[in-house]
Design a protein around this motif. Structure first.
Motif, mmCIF file in Angstrom:
data_model
loop_
_atom_site.group_PDB
_atom_site.id
_atom_site.type_symbol
_atom_site.label_atom_id
_atom_site.label_comp_id
_atom_site.label_asym_id
_atom_site.label_seq_id
_atom_site.Cartn_x
_atom_site.Cartn_y
_atom_site.Cartn_z
ATOM 1 N N ARG A 48 0.901 -1.397 0.063
ATOM 2 C CA ARG A 48 -0.233 -0.252 -0.018
ATOM 3 C C ARG A 48 0.699 1.236 0.034
ATOM 4 O O ARG A 48 0.533 2.217 -0.639
ATOM 5 C CB ARG A 48 -1.003 0.145 1.162
ATOM 6 N N ILE A 49 1.864 1.252 0.568
ATOM 7 C CA ILE A 49 2.846 2.254 0.939
ATOM 8 C C ILE A 49 3.398 2.602 -0.441
ATOM 9 O O ILE A 49 3.745 3.825 -1.191
ATOM 10 C CB ILE A 49 3.865 2.245 2.141
ATOM 11 N N ALA A 50 3.910 1.384 -1.275
ATOM 12 C CA ALA A 50 4.429 1.498 -2.630
ATOM 13 C C ALA A 50 3.476 2.201 -3.531
ATOM 14 O O ALA A 50 3.913 3.012 -4.328
ATOM 15 C CB ALA A 50 4.834 0.188 -3.044
ATOM 16 N N HIS A 96 4.266 5.746 -5.383
ATOM 17 C CA HIS A 96 4.118 5.613 -6.863
ATOM 18 C C HIS A 96 3.197 6.869 -7.254
ATOM 19 O O HIS A 96 3.498 7.656 -8.407
ATOM 20 C CB HIS A 96 3.269 4.315 -7.175
ATOM 21 N N TYR A 97 2.056 7.157 -6.483
ATOM 22 C CA TYR A 97 1.230 8.076 -7.078
ATOM 23 C C TYR A 97 1.810 9.649 -6.883
ATOM 24 O O TYR A 97 1.881 10.331 -7.690
ATOM 25 C CB TYR A 97 -0.167 8.180 -5.992
ATOM 26 N N THR A 127 -7.320 12.274 0.547
ATOM 27 C CA THR A 127 -8.218 11.439 -0.318
ATOM 28 C C THR A 127 -7.819 10.958 -1.595
ATOM 29 O O THR A 127 -8.527 10.080 -2.196
ATOM 30 C CB THR A 127 -9.710 12.304 -0.295
ATOM 31 N N ASP A 128 -6.977 11.775 -2.291
ATOM 32 C CA ASP A 128 -6.351 11.608 -3.524
ATOM 33 C C ASP A 128 -5.267 10.309 -3.463
ATOM 34 O O ASP A 128 -4.831 9.941 -4.543
ATOM 35 C CB ASP A 128 -5.704 12.873 -4.489
ATOM 36 N N ILE A 129 -4.606 10.247 -2.434
ATOM 37 C CA ILE A 129 -3.559 9.359 -2.368
ATOM 38 C C ILE A 129 -4.062 7.845 -2.067
ATOM 39 O O ILE A 129 -4.725 7.732 -1.207
ATOM 40 C CB ILE A 129 -2.618 9.835 -1.058
ATOM 41 N N LYS A 160 -4.576 17.593 3.660
ATOM 42 C CA LYS A 160 -3.700 17.440 2.563
ATOM 43 C C LYS A 160 -2.005 17.259 3.125
ATOM 44 O O LYS A 160 -1.766 17.654 4.078
ATOM 45 C CB LYS A 160 -3.744 18.558 1.919
ATOM 46 N N LEU A 161 -1.438 16.746 1.910
ATOM 47 C CA LEU A 161 0.156 16.669 2.057
ATOM 48 C C LEU A 161 0.453 17.807 1.413
ATOM 49 O O LEU A 161 0.138 18.056 0.092
ATOM 50 C CB LEU A 161 0.331 15.380 1.471
#
Ligand code: 6GU
Length: 291
Positions: free
Chosen positions: A8-10, A14-15, A55-57, A71-72
């Protein structure tokens, strides 16, 4: 479970690698902004700057507090300075996330290249010398839930991040603490503020209710200087993967007298801190009275 986490982290990484501008892609410093302390985001320069909603990640735990998604934020505080990544809006255990899922953003930061994490929070003061508005650099913590088994590292060990039995006796980096004291002295000379810089122990509790007076007494007798509902899970995840840690609490209230932070971001339904403060002022609540 371990592989699922890494996977999941990968995917989240990637995103980000596809979206974040190349010169902001490898932040060295990660910052987690505490409740009410998101204002730091405004100090990030308008250019170069990039932000993406949680929510986009992919797989990022959604923040549910205060009704808006976190947000990041990627950017710099000064031209040509080292890039940083900020979590604006933190994820709390009391929202219903598993304690393990709090490790996700920290581990994602690690994979981005973060080696030093700065964590801030709003906390209730337990130490009788502390005043509202003081800052406390954490030099230790009490993980009440963790001692009882509700622990961010419970489960199969994520070997690709760290060891099974990480030490936490040196969790709060001495050099970073020294640096804060040093900078504080310099700043304070100019500002002449009455706010004081403290150093002490943070007790992590699950929340979301604030502590009773009896609970405050317990925590104080155990050696806690402040109490809060965050920070410790993130710090444990960060130390597990060998990041340097700096953590700072803003004392927003006296936990024993008026449990709860600034009334303006508290939904007033049952009895809130504001109600309590008013009752104390009007003499309707005498904490020491036994009837
Ligand atoms: Cl009094 N308690 C807890 N657990 N968290 C807080 C607080 C009190 N004040 C701000 N955050």
């Amino acid at each position: 479970m371990e592989n699922a986490t890494s996977q999941r982290i990968a995917e989240a990484l990637h995103y980000l690698q596809a979206k974040v501008p190349p010169k902001l892609q490898q932040p060295i410093i990660g910052i987690i902004c505490g409740s009410g302390l998101n204002g730091l985001a405004e100090a990030v320069l308008p250019e170069p700057r990039f932000e993406t909603l949680y929510t986009d990640i992919p797989h990022f735990p959604p923040s549910t507090v205060q009704g808006h998604a976190g947000k990041l934020l990627f950017g710099v505080f000064e031209p040509d300075a080292l890039p940083v990544v900020l979590m604006v809006g933190r994820i709390h255990f009391y929202e219903g996330h598993s304690i393990q899922s709090i490790t996700f953003p920290v581990r994602l930061m690690k994979r981005l290249g973060v080696d030093t994490i700065i964590v801030t929070n709003a906390a209730g003061g337990l130490n009788e010398d502390y005043a509202v508005g003081d800052l406390m650099v954490l030099n230790d913590h009490i993980n009440l839930a963790g001692l009882a088994g509700i622990h961010p590292l419970r489960g199969p060990n994520a070997d690709d991040f760290g060891v099974r039995f990480p030490a936490l006796s040196d969790a709060y980096d001495l050099d970073l603490r020294r640096l804060v004291h040093h900078l504080w002295k310099e700043l304070d000379r100019d500002a002449g503020s009455t706010r004081r810089l403290r150093e002490g122990t943070y007790a992590f509790v699950g929340g979301p209710s604030y502590e009773t007076r009896a609970e405050c007494r317990i925590l104080r007798r155990l050696g806690a200087d402040v109490v809060g509902m965050s920070t410790v899970p993130e710090i444990i995840a960060a130390r597990h993967c060998n990041m340097r840690v700096l953590a700072i609490s803003l004392v927003t209230n006296n936990a024993l007298l008026e449990a709860g932070p600034r009334g303006d971001d508290v939904q007033i339904q049952g009895s809130s801190r504001q109600d309590l403060t008013k009752a104390i002022q009007e003499g309707r609540a005498n904490h020491d009275e036994v009837i």
